[in-house]
Design a protein around this motif. Structure first.
Motif, short mmCIF file in Angstrom:
data_model
loop_
_atom_site.label_atom_id
_atom_site.label_comp_id
_atom_site.label_asym_id
_atom_site.label_seq_id
_atom_site.Cartn_x
_atom_site.Cartn_y
_atom_site.Cartn_z
N CYS A 286 -8.92 2.27 40.29
CA CYS A 286 -10.32 2.32 39.86
C CYS A 286 -10.42 2.02 38.37
CB CYS A 286 -10.92 3.69 40.18
SG CYS A 286 -12.71 3.78 39.93
N GLY A 287 -9.44 2.51 37.58
CA GLY A 287 -9.43 2.20 36.16
C GLY A 287 -9.30 0.71 35.89
N TRP A 288 -8.55 0.01 36.75
CA TRP A 288 -8.43 -1.45 36.59
C TRP A 288 -9.79 -2.13 36.66
CZ3 TRP A 288 -3.85 -1.91 40.56
CH2 TRP A 288 -2.67 -1.53 39.93
N LEU A 289 -10.69 -1.59 37.47
CA LEU A 289 -12.03 -2.19 37.58
C LEU A 289 -12.78 -2.12 36.25
CD1 LEU A 289 -13.13 -0.72 41.04
CD2 LEU A 289 -12.18 -2.99 40.57
N TYR A 290 -12.44 -1.13 35.44
CA TYR A 290 -13.10 -0.96 34.13
C TYR A 290 -12.20 -1.42 32.98
CZ TYR A 290 -16.30 1.86 36.90
OH TYR A 290 -17.20 2.30 37.86
N ARG A 291 -11.16 -2.22 33.33
CA ARG A 291 -10.24 -2.78 32.34
C ARG A 291 -9.48 -1.69 31.59
NH1 ARG A 291 -12.31 -8.47 30.59
NH2 ARG A 291 -13.77 -8.90 32.27
N ILE A 292 -9.17 -0.61 32.28
CA ILE A 292 -8.34 0.45 31.71
C ILE A 292 -6.95 0.32 32.33
CG2 ILE A 292 -8.00 2.94 31.48
CD1 ILE A 292 -11.02 3.28 31.74
N ARG A 293 -5.97 0.09 31.50
CA ARG A 293 -4.61 -0.18 31.97
C ARG A 293 -3.78 1.11 32.00
NH1 ARG A 293 0.07 -2.13 29.45
NH2 ARG A 293 -1.00 -2.06 27.46
N SER A 294 -2.89 1.20 32.96
CA SER A 294 -1.98 2.33 33.07
C SER A 294 -0.57 1.80 33.31
CB SER A 294 -2.38 3.26 34.22
OG SER A 294 -3.69 3.75 34.04
N ASP A 295 0.38 2.30 32.54
CA ASP A 295 1.75 1.81 32.63
C ASP A 295 2.69 2.78 33.34
OD1 ASP A 295 1.14 -0.53 31.18
OD2 ASP A 295 1.28 0.59 29.30
N GLN A 296 2.28 4.05 33.52
CA GLN A 296 3.23 5.02 34.04
C GLN A 296 2.54 6.14 34.79
OE1 GLN A 296 6.57 6.19 31.48
NE2 GLN A 296 6.16 8.32 31.97
N ILE A 297 3.22 6.63 35.82
CA ILE A 297 2.84 7.85 36.54
C ILE A 297 4.01 8.82 36.43
CG2 ILE A 297 2.40 8.86 38.81
CD1 ILE A 297 1.00 6.27 39.59
N THR A 298 3.72 10.08 36.14
CA THR A 298 4.75 11.11 36.10
C THR A 298 4.47 12.12 37.21
OG1 THR A 298 4.98 10.87 33.70
CG2 THR A 298 5.88 12.85 34.70
N LEU A 299 5.48 12.39 38.03
CA LEU A 299 5.37 13.34 39.13
C LEU A 299 6.11 14.62 38.75
CD1 LEU A 299 6.16 10.89 42.08
CD2 LEU A 299 3.91 11.54 41.19
N GLY A 300 5.47 15.76 38.95
CA GLY A 300 6.09 17.03 38.60
C GLY A 300 5.78 18.08 39.63
#
Length: 262
Positions: free
Chosen positions: A76-90
């Protein structure tokens, strides 16, 4: 103590699970150690071999569900041109590391709801499967697995929609309030609700004697601290960058207190 320090460093460090759809995924060692212990404690009565099998299956499925939840936010962030490079699972869930925040309440609303919406997709697939499983197969390992998928998705969806920071529901509450008042004022209201909700989670954690109670306590405490952090930030900086184009924030940081949003 050097030994304890090394153990702490190991548990608070993370390892790579690879890059998927352009997003790097990492997991804390604490999740790899703690979650199987929780599953084993709950499945011990089934016998060694079956308990180990279900522990492995449930562990993989849990973090697959959490990963899809975070990918929902990212997509959904991609639709607003918000980039994400990483996911952290804990052990307390997942975190999508977005390179920038939402610029409007509407953006934050949809990005926040995208994660819980993924659980609806899971339920749309596996609820019918559970209904179709014959009654005599409900107590087999695959019957339990389908039941586990549905219960986990329903639980995570409802829990994440609680109006508590940093849960998705806290951000949804802030976004909805921001459509009626200044976003920073809305954040103060949402943060107060988050602190109360975090306190309730802490109190409820003392009603369980098992290992899960400690996780509930940590989650509640984290929610209180994060709500306090959101409250402090709202007093010193704009919540949404788009507000800078229409609010005299830099010249008058207290303008929102006097009704500048109106």
């Amino acid at each position: 103590n050097p030994t304890l320090f090394r153990i702490w460093r190991a548990l608070t460090s993370s390892f790579s699970l690879g890059t998927w759809f352009g997003v790097h995924v990492r997991m804390y060692w604490a999740a790899l150690v703690l979650m199987p212990l929780i599953f084993l404690s709950r499945l011990a009565g089934l016998g060694g071999g079956l308990a180990l099998l279900l522990t492995a299956i449930y562990f993989v499925l849990l973090f697959l569900i959490i990963w899809t939840h975070e990918m929902g936010h990212i997509a959904c962030g991609w639709l607003y041109r918000i980039r994400s490079d990483q996911i952290t699972l804990g052990p307390l869930g997942g975190l999508a590391h977005m390179n920038s925040g939402a610029s409007t309440p509407r953006e934050e609303l949809w990005i926040s709801l995208a994660g819980p919406a993924v659980h609806l997709a899971w339920l749309a697939v596996f609820l019918p499967v559970e209904w179709l499983v014959p009654a005599e197969h409900s107590y087999t390992w695959y019957g339990w697995t389908v039941w586990y998928l549905n219960v986990t998705n329903l639980t995570l969806m409802v829990f994440n929609l609680l109006p508590i920071f940093p849960l998705d529901g806290g951000r949804v509450l802030r976004a909805l309030l921001s459509m009626r008042m200044h976003p920073n004022h809305a954040t103060l209201w949402a943060a107060n609700v988050g602190m109360i909700g975090g306190g309730v989670l802490v109190v409820l954690s003392f009603t369980r004697p098992d290992l899960q109670s400690s996780i509930g306590f940590v989650i509640g405490l984290m929610c209180i601290l994060r709500s306090l952090e959101e409250k402090r930030m709202a007093k010193h900086a704009l919540v949404y960058q788009s507000a800078a184009r229409r609010e005299p924030w830099e010249q008058d940081p207290d303008a929102w207190k006097r009704g500048a949003a109106s």
